[in-house]
Design a protein around this motif. Structure first.
Motif, PDB file in Angstrom:
ATOM      1  N   GLU A 149      -2.154  50.739 -53.705  1.00 12.42           N
ATOM      2  CA  GLU A 149      -3.353  51.564 -53.870  1.00 12.42           C
ATOM      3  C   GLU A 149      -3.133  52.994 -53.360  1.00 12.42           C
ATOM      4  O   GLU A 149      -3.547  53.966 -53.991  1.00 12.42           O
ATOM      5  CB  GLU A 149      -4.510  50.904 -53.119  1.00 12.42           C
ATOM      6  N   ASP A 150      -2.464  53.116 -52.207  1.00 14.16           N
ATOM      7  CA  ASP A 150      -2.254  54.446 -51.635  1.00 14.16           C
ATOM      8  C   ASP A 150      -1.404  55.338 -52.547  1.00 14.16           C
ATOM      9  O   ASP A 150      -1.568  56.550 -52.572  1.00 14.16           O
ATOM     10  CB  ASP A 150      -1.567  54.344 -50.265  1.00 14.16           C
ATOM     11  N   PHE A 151      -0.507  54.691 -53.251  1.00 14.40           N
ATOM     12  CA  PHE A 151       0.335  55.443 -54.174  1.00 14.40           C
ATOM     13  C   PHE A 151      -0.527  56.025 -55.304  1.00 14.40           C
ATOM     14  O   PHE A 151      -0.412  57.196 -55.646  1.00 14.40           O
ATOM     15  CB  PHE A 151       1.415  54.524 -54.750  1.00 14.40           C
ATOM     16  N   VAL A 152      -1.389  55.197 -55.834  1.00 13.92           N
ATOM     17  CA  VAL A 152      -2.266  55.642 -56.914  1.00 13.92           C
ATOM     18  C   VAL A 152      -3.172  56.771 -56.419  1.00 13.92           C
ATOM     19  O   VAL A 152      -3.358  57.781 -57.105  1.00 13.92           O
ATOM     20  CB  VAL A 152      -3.112  54.464 -57.444  1.00 13.92           C
ATOM     21  N   LEU A 153      -3.690  56.609 -55.225  1.00 11.50           N
ATOM     22  CA  LEU A 153      -4.549  57.659 -54.664  1.00 11.50           C
ATOM     23  C   LEU A 153      -3.788  58.971 -54.535  1.00 11.50           C
ATOM     24  O   LEU A 153      -4.302  60.037 -54.859  1.00 11.50           O
ATOM     25  CB  LEU A 153      -5.078  57.230 -53.284  1.00 11.50           C
ATOM     26  N   ALA A 154      -2.557  58.874 -54.066  1.00  7.72           N
ATOM     27  CA  ALA A 154      -1.754  60.087 -53.880  1.00  7.72           C
ATOM     28  C   ALA A 154      -1.482  60.759 -55.222  1.00  7.72           C
ATOM     29  O   ALA A 154      -1.644  61.975 -55.369  1.00  7.72           O
ATOM     30  CB  ALA A 154      -0.444  59.751 -53.169  1.00  7.72           C
ATOM     31  N   MET A 155      -1.090  59.970 -56.204  1.00  2.45           N
ATOM     32  CA  MET A 155      -0.771  60.554 -57.514  1.00  2.45           C
ATOM     33  C   MET A 155      -2.004  61.171 -58.150  1.00  2.45           C
ATOM     34  O   MET A 155      -1.928  62.210 -58.806  1.00  2.45           O
ATOM     35  CB  MET A 155      -0.190  59.474 -58.438  1.00  2.45           C
TER      36      MET A 155
END
Length: 458
Positions: free
Chosen positions: A342-348
């Motif tokens: 999830e954090d990756f998606v948020l960052a992108m």
RNA sequence: GGUGGAGUGGCUGAGCGGCCCAAAGCAGCAGCCUGCAAAGCUGUCAAACCACGGGUUCAAAUCCCGUCUCCACCUCCA
């Protein structure tokens, strides 16, 4: 959370909403093929490659146009200096760009149009502008055609500048009406090759730089499209002029304007006049293509990225850490799913915050390594799948830099076997000697619980 | 003169009102692991004022004002 992008025209972060559902159209300013690519060109191209990959991973069908400006003052000047035919020269330079792009792992744009292939589109656009009173043929009767900035009150709206504050040229010249007017077509000059001029309604001429992009964007993407991207240094005059031409013509043009920041060398922009440009060839002396890609991804695209002597070495170390995990994990399991943390998606989605996204990769690598040590297969499978998914969407790779012959490979593996035997016999002196020999050849050994794996460095 | 942006540990570089006693990586140190290494893990390193000075707020790296420094663009530039 939806994707948010910083729109440099409104100077705000805006939620991205495409004009057509599940489709994205983007136009990115590609190179003027006047000299070999440097780090800055690579960064710019990479930023939009990453954006495109993220759109695709998010379920959009992407139409991406990256043009090639193959006719321009500098192309002619540099070809002349090299005593070369300008077309051959331009193609040769373009090849060096394409080689670099491809080595860097950039996906091919949907369209890579050349300016010289779209002269008719440019003429049509200029005729339309003249008919609407926004362009005029030079007052001196030459084939110069200019955009009439005084006819377009919004001129300056992209960069928030007022024409009276622009430095501009000090005198009205070449048959212009206003100092800020810019060329749509430039009249053929007698000292330029005839092959670099086209028959137009106004005489023999070649297109100006700005009209090329307006015409090609319209040709491939229509009157309105989602994103226009390019380097920060293109905001003015290039993009300002594109916007003026296209909007004066009645086209909606780009809905979002993206500008990537520049690469600096010890705090200063690279430029030929400062002599601090880093050529691709010089970079490859220091690091691999994969390290270059990783390093170029390591700052958010709107932040300056400063190159220093250790940059690529540090990037390679970080990349090796990720690659090492993937390699070890794949020895005992395989990827069975694709999922992003999830954090990756948020960052992108947060204006393409790649450095924050890379931080998530490293966190997963650490957890994955711990799972690997504990032989916790369930966790390991999950982390491996996540890391591979993230690494793929960022286009990061871990290829061995050198291809070895089967003969050499067998030799190395023979030595490793000898060393294993020596270790079993507790002949450590011999084992260390074999390891030292391999190290001298640039072979790095990694002892796992039940086996030894190796890799080539440098 | 105009227009944008930046100043965070030894280095790179996120964060942009409370989850920040500030992510992640690199570099360094120690422990575990190892025959010894490497790799890995753990801890540590660390920002005594997040450029400086004021202010707003229950709360500021984050907002406001001022100052300093730096960068980019203002008709070649990714």
């Amino acid at each position: 959370m939806a994707l948010e992008l910083f729109d440099s025209k409104t100077q705000t972060v805006r939620e991205f909403v495409s004009l057509k559902p599940h489709q994205v159209s983007m136009y990115v300013c590609g190179p003027t093929v006047q000299s070999a690519p440097h780090l800055g060109h690579l960064r710019s191209a990479l930023v939009y490659d990453l954006l495109r990959r993220w759109f695709e991973a998010s379920g959009y069908a992407v139409t991406m146009v990256r043009n090639v400006t193959d006719i321009d003052d500098k192309v002619l000047v540099n070809a002349e200096a090299a005593k070369r035919n300008w077309k051959e020269f331009a193609l040769e330079v373009e090849d060096t760009f394409n080689d670099a792009y491809s080595a860097l792992g950039l996906l091919e744009p949907t369209h890579s149009p050349h300016a010289t292939e779209h002269i008719a589109d440019m003429i049509a656009l200029v005729e339309s502008l003249i008919s609407k009173g926004h362009a005029y043929q030079a007052q001196d009767g030459s084939a110069n055609v200019f955009f009439d900035t005084s006819s377009w009150p919004n001129y300056g709206s992209l960069t928030n500048q007022k024409p009276e504050n622009m430095e501009g040229e000090s005198e009205v010249s070449f048959g212009k009406r206003n100092v800020n007017d810019f060329a749509l077509f430039k009249a053929h000059k007698s000292d330029e090759p005839e092959s670099a001029a086209w028959q137009t309604p106004w005489g023999l001429a070649r297109p100006g730089w700005h009209i090329e992009c307006s015409a090609m964007a319209k040709h491939f993407l229509g009157n309105a499209f989602d994103i226009h991207g390019g380097g920060l240094d293109l905001r003015f005059p290039h993009h300002e002029n594109e916007l003026a031409q296209s909007s004066a013509n009645g086209d909606a043009f780009a809905n979002y304007w993206l500008h990537n920041a520049l690469v600096t060398i010890e705090g200063q922009k690279m430029s030929k006049s400062l002599g601090n440009g880093i050529s691709v060839a010089a970079l490859l002396e220091v690091g691999s293509w994969s390290a270059i890609r990783y390093w170029l991804s390591s700052a958010q695209y709107r932040s300056n990225l400063d190159y220093s002597a250790n940059s690529l070495r540090d990037a390679q170390s970080a990349l090796d850490r990720i690659g090492g995990f993937v390699r070890r994990a794949k020895l005992i399991t395989s990827v069975t799913s694709t999922e992003f943390p999830e954090d990756f998606v948020l960052a992108m989605n947060a204006d393409l915050n790649i450095p924050a996204a890379i931080a998530v990769i490293h966190e997963c690598v650490r957890s994955g390594n711990t799972a690997l040590d504990a032989q916790d297969m369930e966790s390991l499978n999950r982390y491996l799948a996540q890391v591979v998914a993230m690494v793929d969407v960022l286009g990061l790779t871990f290829e061995q830099p050198k291809e070895l012959s089967a003969e050499l490979t067998a030799k190395i593996e023979g030595l490793i076997e000898l060393r294993a035997e020596a270790k079993l016999n507790k002949d450590f002196a011999k084992a260390d000697q074999i390891r030292a020999t391999l190290t001298d050849f640039g072979v790095t050994l990694e002892d796992l619980p039940n086996q030894t794996i190796w890799s080539i460095n440098g």
